[in-house]
Design a protein around this motif. Sequence first.
Motif: not given
Length: 321
Positions: A15-27
């Motif tokens: 969750s480092t500020p400035g990183l691009p959006p990350q993939p998500t995994v949802t159940f």
Amino acid sequence: MDRANKPKTLPKLSSTPGLPPQPTVTFTDDNSRLRADLPTGESIEVLLYGATVISWKDATGDEKLWLSEAAKLDGSKAVRGGIPLVFPVFGTAPDHPQTKDLPQHGFARTSRWEFLGKSTSESMVGVKLDFGLSSATPGLDPKAAALWPFKFNLIYSVTLNPESLTTSIVATNDDAAAPFDCQVLMHTYLRVKDITAVEITGLASAPYTDKVGPSAPSTKTQPATPPTLTITGETDRVYTPTEDAVTVSEAGQPRFRVTRDNLANVVVWNPWADKAAAMADFKPDDGYKNMVCVEPGAVGGWQAVEGGDAFEGAQTIKLVG
């Protein structure tokens, strides 16, 4: 194995500020399946029953896999469509001592796999999902465990990138005293608009076993000219191509490029009208017009896995055109 406090959505690795959006995994609420989404819009859904990929959509939401409208997604039967995983036997093998009593296509597609986690990084634009099944996994089909009493460990990885989907398997023999034989196949159902407009290249001059017709099974060779395979009726062939990749085109436009890694064979399958209508879980009856199976595998013979050794194989399906 389910965890009592498993989160519905896995946290981002950073969750480092400035990183691009990350993939998500949802159940899902019942933990029967999971969905992975890339920030660019692509997604996959995987059913834990069989670790079966049942959906793969591009950034526009266009579905790339065919799934029967009558597919059982409740764990009562192997899924018709998507990417079922075949292990340790392709079809049935009544003459093979180790697998002669196993059900068709083995037990990997009819066992509940454990989700092992996701991996990604700042340099990785996609997401990799790992699934596990072993002789000690509670979700292993108990009948199969009794009929194939080997100590094994399977790691199945599904990697989604913006323009491709990769599925790979590592099958390890955990018993030094008991070597086993196995076959592996990724039974991929590709979605097409019109099967009569489909052309498959990469099989020219390849020997194959034809499993359809009065003399089946029979050994044949794909002609070099024309260099394309078209589907004009029931098709069930096991090819051994010299090329590592097969391209599926439609109406002259390339759509999928399927590349194999350590998988010597390609099965091409379409049930056509009569057989499709005879299968209760194949719906609609004319669904054969919108699918073609191009299935990388190691099924022409047996892979002997000694104790402590492993067999590895993979396919990558790239969107082209």
